[in-house]
Design an enzyme around this catalytic site. Sequence first.
Site, PDB file in Angstrom:
ATOM      1  N   GLY A  13      47.927  54.236  21.971  1.00 54.21           N
ATOM      2  CA  GLY A  13      47.430  53.047  21.934  1.00 54.21           C
ATOM      3  C   GLY A  13      46.374  52.578  22.726  1.00 54.21           C
ATOM      4  O   GLY A  13      45.614  53.839  23.082  1.00 54.21           O
ATOM      5  N   ASN A 224      49.043  42.816  38.482  1.00 57.43           N
ATOM      6  CA  ASN A 224      48.538  42.177  37.632  1.00 57.43           C
ATOM      7  C   ASN A 224      48.929  40.664  37.770  1.00 57.43           C
ATOM      8  O   ASN A 224      48.078  39.705  37.417  1.00 57.43           O
ATOM      9  CB  ASN A 224      49.324  42.468  36.387  1.00 57.43           C
ATOM     10  CG  ASN A 224      48.420  43.542  35.506  1.00 57.43           C
ATOM     11  OD1 ASN A 224      47.518  43.959  35.685  1.00 57.43           O
ATOM     12  ND2 ASN A 224      48.996  43.911  34.196  1.00 57.43           N
ATOM     13  N   CYS A 276      48.655  41.946  28.586  1.00 57.80           N
ATOM     14  CA  CYS A 276      49.461  42.313  29.831  1.00 57.80           C
ATOM     15  C   CYS A 276      49.730  40.946  30.828  1.00 57.80           C
ATOM     16  O   CYS A 276      50.924  40.999  31.159  1.00 57.80           O
ATOM     17  CB  CYS A 276      48.898  43.341  30.487  1.00 57.80           C
ATOM     18  SG  CYS A 276      49.137  44.826  29.295  1.00 57.80           S
TER      19      CYS A 276
HETATM   20  P1  NAD Z   1      49.733  49.778  22.315  1.00 57.85           P
HETATM   21  O1  NAD Z   1      50.568  48.978  21.406  1.00 57.85           O
HETATM   22  O2  NAD Z   1      48.338  49.721  21.950  1.00 57.85           O
HETATM   23  O3  NAD Z   1      50.302  51.403  22.086  1.00 57.85           O
HETATM   24  C1  NAD Z   1      51.283  51.684  22.178  1.00 57.85           C
HETATM   25  C2  NAD Z   1      51.768  52.911  21.096  1.00 57.85           C
HETATM   26  O4  NAD Z   1      52.803  53.570  21.254  1.00 57.85           O
HETATM   27  C3  NAD Z   1      51.669  52.275  19.435  1.00 57.85           C
HETATM   28  O5  NAD Z   1      50.798  52.960  18.935  1.00 57.85           O
HETATM   29  C4  NAD Z   1      53.026  52.669  18.841  1.00 57.85           C
HETATM   30  O6  NAD Z   1      53.081  53.108  17.755  1.00 57.85           O
HETATM   31  C5  NAD Z   1      53.547  53.876  19.976  1.00 57.85           C
HETATM   32  N1  NAD Z   1      54.788  54.056  20.007  1.00 57.85           N
HETATM   33  C6  NAD Z   1      55.846  53.165  20.463  1.00 57.85           C
HETATM   34  N2  NAD Z   1      57.364  53.637  20.316  1.00 57.85           N
HETATM   35  C7  NAD Z   1      57.023  55.202  20.084  1.00 57.85           C
HETATM   36  C8  NAD Z   1      57.768  56.184  19.999  1.00 57.85           C
HETATM   37  N3  NAD Z   1      59.127  56.021  20.332  1.00 57.85           N
HETATM   38  N4  NAD Z   1      57.095  57.436  19.840  1.00 57.85           N
HETATM   39  C9  NAD Z   1      55.709  57.483  19.523  1.00 57.85           C
HETATM   40  N5  NAD Z   1      54.999  56.340  19.539  1.00 57.85           N
HETATM   41  C10 NAD Z   1      55.379  55.366  19.802  1.00 57.85           C
HETATM   42  O7  NAD Z   1      50.082  49.370  23.640  1.00 57.85           O
HETATM   43  P2  NAD Z   1      49.034  49.592  25.118  1.00 57.85           P
HETATM   44  O8  NAD Z   1      48.109  48.330  24.968  1.00 57.85           O
HETATM   45  O9  NAD Z   1      48.628  50.966  24.915  1.00 57.85           O
HETATM   46  O10 NAD Z   1      50.146  49.207  26.143  1.00 57.85           O
HETATM   47  C11 NAD Z   1      50.949  50.521  26.375  1.00 57.85           C
HETATM   48  C12 NAD Z   1      51.630  50.248  27.887  1.00 57.85           C
HETATM   49  O11 NAD Z   1      50.627  50.186  28.817  1.00 57.85           O
HETATM   50  C13 NAD Z   1      52.540  48.981  28.011  1.00 57.85           C
HETATM   51  O12 NAD Z   1      53.572  49.235  28.701  1.00 57.85           O
HETATM   52  C14 NAD Z   1      51.089  47.873  28.557  1.00 57.85           C
HETATM   53  O13 NAD Z   1      51.691  47.043  29.237  1.00 57.85           O
HETATM   54  C15 NAD Z   1      50.603  49.257  29.553  1.00 57.85           C
HETATM   55  N6  NAD Z   1      49.263  48.868  29.982  1.00 57.85           N
HETATM   56  C16 NAD Z   1      48.299  48.362  28.964  1.00 57.85           C
HETATM   57  C17 NAD Z   1      47.101  48.162  29.298  1.00 57.85           C
HETATM   58  C18 NAD Z   1      46.038  47.706  28.407  1.00 57.85           C
HETATM   59  O14 NAD Z   1      44.952  47.409  28.716  1.00 57.85           O
HETATM   60  N7  NAD Z   1      46.442  47.533  27.230  1.00 57.85           N
HETATM   61  C19 NAD Z   1      46.535  48.465  30.844  1.00 57.85           C
HETATM   62  C20 NAD Z   1      47.538  48.811  31.443  1.00 57.85           C
HETATM   63  C21 NAD Z   1      48.810  49.285  31.369  1.00 57.85           C
HETATM   64  C1  UGA Z   2      44.138  43.662  33.077  1.00 60.80           C
HETATM   65  C2  UGA Z   2      43.776  44.062  34.456  1.00 60.80           C
HETATM   66  O1  UGA Z   2      42.536  43.973  34.848  1.00 60.80           O
HETATM   67  C3  UGA Z   2      44.023  45.720  34.549  1.00 60.80           C
HETATM   68  O2  UGA Z   2      44.006  46.107  35.781  1.00 60.80           O
HETATM   69  C4  UGA Z   2      45.475  46.137  33.732  1.00 60.80           C
HETATM   70  O3  UGA Z   2      45.738  47.362  33.904  1.00 60.80           O
HETATM   71  C5  UGA Z   2      45.617  45.366  32.506  1.00 60.80           C
HETATM   72  O4  UGA Z   2      45.231  43.991  32.934  1.00 60.80           O
HETATM   73  C6  UGA Z   2      46.872  45.780  32.001  1.00 60.80           C
HETATM   74  O5  UGA Z   2      47.878  45.979  32.790  1.00 60.80           O
HETATM   75  O6  UGA Z   2      47.194  45.517  30.874  1.00 60.80           O
HETATM   76  P1  UGA Z   2      42.620  43.524  30.926  1.00 60.80           P
HETATM   77  O7  UGA Z   2      43.719  42.388  30.454  1.00 60.80           O
HETATM   78  O8  UGA Z   2      42.216  44.593  29.992  1.00 60.80           O
HETATM   79  O9  UGA Z   2      42.954  44.354  32.397  1.00 60.80           O
HETATM   80  O10 UGA Z   2      41.272  42.792  31.303  1.00 60.80           O
HETATM   81  P2  UGA Z   2      40.768  41.812  32.396  1.00 60.80           P
HETATM   82  O11 UGA Z   2      39.348  42.149  32.790  1.00 60.80           O
HETATM   83  O12 UGA Z   2      41.876  41.730  33.573  1.00 60.80           O
HETATM   84  O13 UGA Z   2      40.800  40.302  31.799  1.00 60.80           O
HETATM   85  C7  UGA Z   2      41.956  39.708  31.469  1.00 60.80           C
HETATM   86  C8  UGA Z   2      41.844  38.217  31.159  1.00 60.80           C
HETATM   87  O14 UGA Z   2      41.358  37.373  32.148  1.00 60.80           O
HETATM   88  C9  UGA Z   2      40.607  38.066  29.980  1.00 60.80           C
HETATM   89  O15 UGA Z   2      40.935  37.048  29.086  1.00 60.80           O
HETATM   90  C10 UGA Z   2      39.388  37.704  31.094  1.00 60.80           C
HETATM   91  O16 UGA Z   2      38.346  36.905  30.121  1.00 60.80           O
HETATM   92  C11 UGA Z   2      40.175  36.672  31.928  1.00 60.80           C
HETATM   93  N1  UGA Z   2      39.290  36.685  33.027  1.00 60.80           N
HETATM   94  C12 UGA Z   2      39.165  37.839  33.874  1.00 60.80           C
HETATM   95  C13 UGA Z   2      38.873  35.194  33.718  1.00 60.80           C
HETATM   96  O17 UGA Z   2      39.039  34.262  32.954  1.00 60.80           O
HETATM   97  N2  UGA Z   2      38.184  35.339  34.812  1.00 60.80           N
HETATM   98  C14 UGA Z   2      38.121  36.444  35.403  1.00 60.80           C
HETATM   99  O18 UGA Z   2      37.445  36.150  36.565  1.00 60.80           O
HETATM  100  C15 UGA Z   2      38.465  37.338  35.212  1.00 60.80           C
END
Ligand code: NAD
Ligand code: UGA
Length: 467
Positions: A13, A224, A276
């Site tokens: 993902g 976060n 998130c």
């Molecule tokens: P996502 O939904 O984009 O991707 C997750 C993937 O895992 C999916 O493609 C799904 O099909 C796959 N999956 C689920 N169960 C599975 C299994 N048993 N075997 C194989 N594949 C499987 O999610 P994401 O945004 O990548 O987030 C993943 C984790 O990272 C979450 O816990 C999220 O909170 C964390 N996180 C996300 C971000 C972000 O910016 N999106 C940043 C930091 C942390």
């Molecule tokens: C956020 C964190 O910044 C990452 O460090 C973390 O890994 C991630 O969540 C996660 O765990 O998923 P992300 O959600 O991708 O990253 O993007 P951000 O830049 O944090 O923005 C989040 C939201 O806050 C957006 O809607 C953005 O527009 C808003 N935002 C951000 C504001 O309204 N004001 C700001 O000053 C900053």
Amino acid sequence: MTVVKNICCIGAGYVGGPTCAVLAYKSPDIKVTIVDLSEARIAAWNSDNLPIYEPGLDEVVFACRGKNLFFSTDVDAAIQEADLIFVSVNTPTKKSGMGAGMAADLAYVESATRRIAEVAKSPKIVVEKSTVPCRTAQSMRTILEANSTSEIHFDILSNPEFLAEGTAIKDLLNPDRVLIGALQTESGIEAQNALVDVYTHWVPKERVITTNLWSSELSKLAANAMLAQRISSINALSAICEATGADVDEVAFACGKDTRLGSKFLKASVGFGGSCFQKDILNLVYLSTQLNLPEVAAYWQQVVIMNEYQKKRFVRNIISTLFNTITNKKIAVLGFAFKKDTGDTRESAAITLIKDFIQENARVAIYDPKVEAEQIYMDLSEPGVVDTQKQLEKNIQICQSAYEAADDADAVVIVTEWDEFRDDQLDYEKIYAGMKKPAFLFDGRLLVNAAKLRQIGFKVSVIGKNE
Ligand code: NAD
Ligand code: UGA
């Protein structure tokens, strides 16, 4: 000393894909296989059209795909080959059952862990990459240990990801820090050192922090929650600014100059979105409640309450400015993604706003440079209320440009801060010429120069300003 030569990442993902692609890019001596259950997602990763829009991602993937970076649906084979496995699956908020609407759904983490336990034929370091409640590693460990033998030993690490979407590649190439938590046992520390060695292929050693497992898990939720808290704080102040004549940009600048506060993450907005922030705060609220800490739970809950308030307040302001009714009026919404430089719409403020506009019987024209029409229809469908695209098409129009969206509109609403909506990039004279008069513009992102647009003739409202 354990040396990692073969890595598997479960979950292709937004996190698994970019994170492990950068790892492969920076570590030609390590074979990296990213696996997923979704055939469509893996096919896209293997194509010219990657499933995620992220600046710089194509270059990284195309440089090492087929060399030391592979995408596959063969989860079992990749697990068996690997010495180290990242678990990077989704952990959404639970929709039903105990803790519904608050707790993280750990079903995907558990099923990935069980798969590792079932198919592993050699020792593995299992790394929690997903964001999880504090002490999840304990449950993973119990599952893994129940299946370990004298030949197959499992170590578990926590290595939360801090990348932000839209800047993921930059963040991964040059992270503020990498956090690795381990059990403080001899084998836990050896596994921790092995992962430190992987990251120090490109990250300076002083930026790699090692802690115990639980500190690492909690630090991710804490980071976060604190980031989101800053946005809710400035958004709360934006309401005071609008009521008093203070200017939220000036307040943020003045506060941010204090080195103890810092200037980042103080941009008032229509509300934070993304997959998130809300999920992880609710996760923290649930954890606090479970730990019988109601005051702590209420404290963090308020960050989410303020975010909802900000979105509603913005909508109320639009309706009252448009003479208390938007029935049959055309509202042009610029931006649908939750922030610029991503096509991700999860928890985007645009979804809440547009649903409210539709409830008020407005006609909504939407333009976003990266979000596909099907995604918009899916996000705006409300099971039991608006189930089909046909029903939605009565209320919404998906446009190919900002000009098309604004044509004959009563109001333009800037929801996502895409650079192309800036007043030095978009021809606002042209937009104005095509709109109904008076032509209203609502800037939910402090993106445009309001004075310049007022000179053109727009009636401009900016979040956190009362000019
Ligand atoms: P996502 O939904 O984009 O991707 C997750 C993937 O895992 C999916 O493609 C799904 O099909 C796959 N999956 C689920 N169960 C599975 C299994 N048993 N075997 C194989 N594949 C499987 O999610 P994401 O945004 O990548 O987030 C993943 C984790 O990272 C979450 O816990 C999220 O909170 C964390 N996180 C996300 C971000 C972000 O910016 N999106 C940043 C930091 C942390
Ligand atoms: C956020 C964190 O910044 C990452 O460090 C973390 O890994 C991630 O969540 C996660 O765990 O998923 P992300 O959600 O991708 O990253 O993007 P951000 O830049 O944090 O923005 C989040 C939201 O806050 C957006 O809607 C953005 O527009 C808003 N935002 C951000 C504001 O309204 N004001 C700001 O000053 C900053």
